[in-house]
Design a protein around this motif. Structure first.
Motif, PDB file in Angstrom:
ATOM      1  N   GLY A 104     -18.907   4.429   8.422  1.00 30.37           N
ATOM      2  CA  GLY A 104     -17.908   3.514   8.953  1.00 30.37           C
ATOM      3  C   GLY A 104     -16.725   4.177   9.621  1.00 30.37           C
ATOM      4  N   GLU A 163       0.831  -1.200   0.000  1.00 27.92           N
ATOM      5  CA  GLU A 163       0.000   0.000   0.000  1.00 27.92           C
ATOM      6  C   GLU A 163       0.867   1.253   0.000  1.00 27.92           C
ATOM      7  OE1 GLU A 163      -3.839  -0.847   2.602  1.00 27.92           O
ATOM      8  OE2 GLU A 163      -2.054  -1.712   3.453  1.00 27.92           O
ATOM      9  N   ALA A 176     -11.524  -1.498  -1.971  1.00 33.03           N
ATOM     10  CA  ALA A 176     -12.496  -2.569  -1.734  1.00 33.03           C
ATOM     11  C   ALA A 176     -13.478  -2.152  -0.639  1.00 33.03           C
ATOM     12  CB  ALA A 176     -11.767  -3.863  -1.354  1.00 33.03           C
ATOM     13  N   ARG A 177     -12.952  -1.500   0.415  1.00 30.54           N
ATOM     14  CA  ARG A 177     -13.836  -1.087   1.515  1.00 30.54           C
ATOM     15  C   ARG A 177     -14.788   0.023   1.090  1.00 30.54           C
ATOM     16  NH1 ARG A 177      -9.048  -1.848   4.374  1.00 30.54           N
ATOM     17  NH2 ARG A 177      -8.499   0.332   4.119  1.00 30.54           N
ATOM     18  N   LEU A 215     -10.121   7.672   4.736  1.00 31.31           N
ATOM     19  CA  LEU A 215     -10.974   8.407   5.678  1.00 31.31           C
ATOM     20  C   LEU A 215     -11.526   9.676   5.044  1.00 31.31           C
ATOM     21  CD1 LEU A 215      -9.183   8.095   9.139  1.00 31.31           C
ATOM     22  CD2 LEU A 215     -11.386   7.155   8.456  1.00 31.31           C
ATOM     23  N   ARG A 227     -17.536  -1.351  -1.079  1.00 31.58           N
ATOM     24  CA  ARG A 227     -18.495  -2.057  -0.228  1.00 31.58           C
ATOM     25  C   ARG A 227     -19.414  -1.064   0.485  1.00 31.58           C
ATOM     26  NH1 ARG A 227     -17.579  -7.320   1.722  1.00 31.58           N
ATOM     27  NH2 ARG A 227     -16.195  -7.651  -0.022  1.00 31.58           N
ATOM     28  N   SER A 252      -6.864  -2.130  -1.127  1.00 30.67           N
ATOM     29  CA  SER A 252      -7.639  -2.610   0.014  1.00 30.67           C
ATOM     30  C   SER A 252      -8.633  -1.536   0.460  1.00 30.67           C
ATOM     31  CB  SER A 252      -6.714  -3.013   1.161  1.00 30.67           C
ATOM     32  OG  SER A 252      -5.921  -1.925   1.543  1.00 30.67           O
ATOM     33  N   SER A 299      -8.326  -8.138  -2.490  1.00 31.60           N
ATOM     34  CA  SER A 299      -8.860  -6.788  -2.680  1.00 31.60           C
ATOM     35  C   SER A 299      -8.906  -6.363  -4.140  1.00 31.60           C
ATOM     36  CB  SER A 299      -8.009  -5.759  -1.931  1.00 31.60           C
ATOM     37  OG  SER A 299      -7.968  -6.042  -0.570  1.00 31.60           O
ATOM     38  N   SER A 334     -14.867   5.067  12.910  1.00 35.88           N
ATOM     39  CA  SER A 334     -15.009   4.402  14.206  1.00 35.88           C
ATOM     40  C   SER A 334     -15.063   5.371  15.388  1.00 35.88           C
ATOM     41  CB  SER A 334     -13.893   3.377  14.397  1.00 35.88           C
ATOM     42  OG  SER A 334     -12.664   3.907  13.995  1.00 35.88           O
ATOM     43  N   HIS A 335     -14.402   6.516  15.327  1.00 34.25           N
ATOM     44  CA  HIS A 335     -14.473   7.465  16.437  1.00 34.25           C
ATOM     45  C   HIS A 335     -14.967   8.809  15.922  1.00 34.25           C
ATOM     46  CE1 HIS A 335     -12.119   4.579  18.741  1.00 34.25           C
ATOM     47  NE2 HIS A 335     -11.287   4.510  17.717  1.00 34.25           N
ATOM     48  N   ARG A 382     -14.371   8.676   2.866  1.00 42.79           N
ATOM     49  CA  ARG A 382     -15.548   8.380   3.690  1.00 42.79           C
ATOM     50  C   ARG A 382     -16.219   9.680   4.124  1.00 42.79           C
ATOM     51  NH1 ARG A 382     -15.850   3.024   5.718  1.00 42.79           N
ATOM     52  NH2 ARG A 382     -13.969   1.884   5.139  1.00 42.79           N
ATOM     53  N   VAL A 426     -13.311  -7.906   3.875  1.00 41.40           N
ATOM     54  CA  VAL A 426     -12.298  -6.974   3.392  1.00 41.40           C
ATOM     55  C   VAL A 426     -11.330  -6.649   4.528  1.00 41.40           C
ATOM     56  CG1 VAL A 426     -13.619  -5.938   1.520  1.00 41.40           C
ATOM     57  CG2 VAL A 426     -13.874  -5.044   3.822  1.00 41.40           C
ATOM     58  N   LEU A 427     -10.127  -6.255   4.132  1.00 40.05           N
ATOM     59  CA  LEU A 427      -9.090  -5.911   5.110  1.00 40.05           C
ATOM     60  C   LEU A 427      -9.532  -4.703   5.933  1.00 40.05           C
ATOM     61  CD1 LEU A 427      -6.142  -6.502   5.931  1.00 40.05           C
ATOM     62  CD2 LEU A 427      -5.425  -4.907   4.159  1.00 40.05           C
TER      63      LEU A 427
END
Lengths: 314, 326
Positions: free
Chosen positions: B134, A42, B185-186, B153, B189, B182, A246, B136-137, B156, A258-259
């Motif tokens: 999504g 990454e 992918a998130r 982030l 989703r 990665s 991914s 978290s804080h 998001r 997913v990671l």
């Protein structure tokens, strides 16, 4: 052949370096003649820092970089520099906008000479090698498409007749319709010219079809290193598996887990133990206390639970 | 199923001293609520411009012309300002957020202006939105400046901002192109989840067929300012009818045979000034013949689910691009 032995790179002033986390931490690998080695991970994992250290653009913190057994120091002769050439991600900024393609290539072929002193055949030969028509020689980069510019950048690297070519995300800014031609060029460099290629990418689908060996990096460390086919068929590190999963497949919609997001605060907690632990589904107490070592002969993995999948655990 | 977004006969022109060039050539598209339309094509084909034109965000000197623009069944074709009920997420979240404002203040401001919240309820709504995407804080996140956040982030946050106006339509312009795989992918989703939960009609522009496969229910393939093929994601990717779509799929590095040559499409897309009435892909197409140069009537069979404007319909082999894979 290019050897990188226990390379570390740390940024910042001397005082800052003492406390800082190294960008590249004890990385060892080699690129043989005619071989294409993939370096994936990454953003921020240290891929580009390795490339910059190899070409001498950032100082080596510790470790040795050598070419055919000859150690490359911080100050290099122009002959030494010419043996390792780099191709960058964005050919829009890596080519001089004021120079015609012919002058760019002529200078790279014989630095110090004026463009008029270089035989036009040299330029024409280079353009032929990268599959561009001879008319391109008179153009400036602004007139060319992204794919053509990247081929000029490859031709410039080849002009120095290098032993090693470092390709840093060279197809990331290109359309897929143009990427194939550039990737074929890299393969030609390894098979026909016999140079070694270090191919840096975040795109595993390209690495899979291009590279002989693949190195996976996480937070400055090598976490897995193997012949590419082995790595994709039997990935040992959970991070490698997550990266492979991914990649958006064109064949089907993926539905697996997913990671996890990475979280800077959790990373500080991972100063001891495995650096991937905060994002790992397999993490145990051992992972928090002992940093795993990179082990294995040809297929090396840095994980206490190498080749363990979540399913077997459950 | 209710329609979410309908765009009819969108044409985008650029005027200059010597006349006009047509950048987007009379395209019509639509998608139902709770579904996603993917638009895919090479750079310069007009896919981002299409999205921006729907939003009314066209650069100076560029004019858009369309016969209808409906959001959730309501005609919203106005004076070219952003239509109500439509929100957009951009590729570069670093520049789409305000760098001088904390993420929370910006989000609260949008909520107060667009959704009529008072200060207290806006803050609560902002926290709710951030956890919805999504984060978290959320309390900590509210105090951050955009440059302090990672790319994932930030994106998001940009999605939370887009959702703040409770839109019926969400336009996404390559929102994952600048992200790691990665993270990508998130985010993909997350977008699908939000689309399902909020019954959003989504239009997702990308140059990557793999991403389109992950996110889209229907696909429109664009080339040189036109839609050349459209249909369900499965039909277009598994059984492409247009030679351009097929060659685009073949040129994906993932579709190269292991150790085999990588494919590419020879030549370049035409410049807008050189757009012809016939097939615009003909100059790069190995199946080019005299029929291709006749003016096109547009996408065939208006009643068909899977449409293409390639005149070589019958000789297009299906799934040829997968032959190399095991």
């Amino acid at each position: 052949m290019l050897e990188v032995d226990s390379l570390s790179v740390t940024y910042g002033s001397r005082r800052e370096r003492r406390a800082a986390v190294p960008a590249v931490d004890d990385v060892t690998f080699r690129v043989d003649r005619g071989q294409i080695v993939g370096l994936v991970g990454e953003s921020g994992c240290g891929k580009t820092s390795i490339a910059r250290a190899i070409v001498g653009a950032v100082p080596v913190g510790s470790g040795v970089i050598s070419l055919d057994g000859h150690r490359l120091g911080p100050r290099r002769s122009s002959a030494e520099r010419r043996r390792i050439q780099m191709v960058f991600q964005d050919p829009g900024t890596s080519l001089d906008p004021r120079l015609t393609v012919a002058r760019t290539l002529a200078w790279a072929a014989s630095p110090g000479l004026r463009a008029g002193d270089i035989a036009d055949e040299t330029v024409a030969d280079l353009l032929r090698q990268v599959g561009l028509p001879p008319e391109v020689a008179g153009e400036r980069p602004a007139k060319l498409s992204g794919g053509q510019r990247q081929r000029v950048a490859v031709a410039r690297a080849l002009a120095a007749e290098p032993d090693v070519v470092i390709a840093d995300e060279v197809v990331s800014s290109l359309d897929v319709s143009a990427a194939g031609a550039v990737l074929d060029l890299l393969r030609m460099i390894s098979t026909e010219l016999g140079a070694g290629v270090l191919f840096i990418s975040h795109d595993l689908s390209v690495v899979r079809n291009l590279c002989h060996r693949t190195i996976v990096m996480y937070r400055g460390q090598v976490v897995e290193q193997a012949p590419t086919a082995d790595l994709f068929e039997k990935p040992g590190h959970p991070y490698t598996r997550a990266l492979i999963d991914s990649v958006p497949s064109v064949e089907r919609r993926t539905t697996g887990p997913v990671l996890r997001d990475d979280d800077a605060r959790a990373d500080d907690a991972a100063a001891t133990g495995c650096r991937f632990r905060p994002r790992c589904a397999l993490a145990t107490h051992e992972c928090a206390t002992d940093q795993p070592a990179l082990v294995g002969p040809a297929h090396q993995v840095r994980c206490h639970h190498a080749w363990t999948t979540a399913l077997e655990e459950a | 199923m209710t329609t979410g977004l309908e765009v009819s006969e969108l044409t985008v022109r650029l005027s200059h001293e010597d006349g006009q060039v047509v950048l987007v050539d009379g395209i019509t598209l639509g998608i139902e609520a709770g579904r996603c339309l993917g638009i895919v094509g090479e750079s310069g084909c007009g896919k981002s411009l299409t999205l921006r034109s729907v939003m009314g965000l066209v650069p100076l000197g560029v004019e858009r012309d369309l016969s209808a623009l409906r959001v959730a069944g309501r005609e919203v074709l106005g004076d070219g300002t952003p239509p109500p009920g439509v929100a957009m997420v951009f590729q570069d979240s670093a520049t789409s957020l305000n760098p001088s404002m904390r993420v929370g203040s910006y989000l609260v401001r949008v909520l107060r202006r667009a959704a009529g919240h008072d200060a207290r309820s806006a803050r609560e709504a902002a926290l709710l939105l951030l956890s919805e995407v999504g984060i978290s804080h959320p309390e900590v996140h509210m105090n951050a400046f955009p440059h302090q956040l990672s790319g994932g982030l930030r994106q998001r946050t940009a999605i939370a901002l887009a959702l703040a106006t409770a839109p019926a339509v969400l336009l996404c312009d390559e929102p994952t192109t600048a992200l790691d795989v990665s993270t990508q992918a998130r985010i993909l989703r997350l977008l699908r989840e939000r689309m399902d939960a909020r019954e959003l009609a989504m239009v997702f522009v990308s140059h990557d067929m793999g991403v389109i496969r992950q996110v889209a229910d229907r696909v429109a393939v664009m080339y040189a300012g036109r839609i050349v093929e459209t249909g369900s994601t499965e039909d277009v990717i598994d059984r492409p009818r247009h030679h351009y779509t097929r060659m685009l799929l073949e040129s994906m590095p993932a579709n190269a045979a292991p150790g085999g040559a990588f494919r590419s499409i020879p030549g370049l897309p035409p410049a807008p000034a050189a757009y012809v009435e016939g097939c615009r892909f003909a100059s790069r197409c190995p199946h080019h013949d005299a029929g291709c140069d006749l003016p096109l009537v547009g996408l065939d069979g208006l009643s068909l689910e899977h449409r293409s404007d390639c005149v070589h319909e019958d000789d297009t082999p299906s799934r040829e691009w997968t032959h190399a894979r095991g």
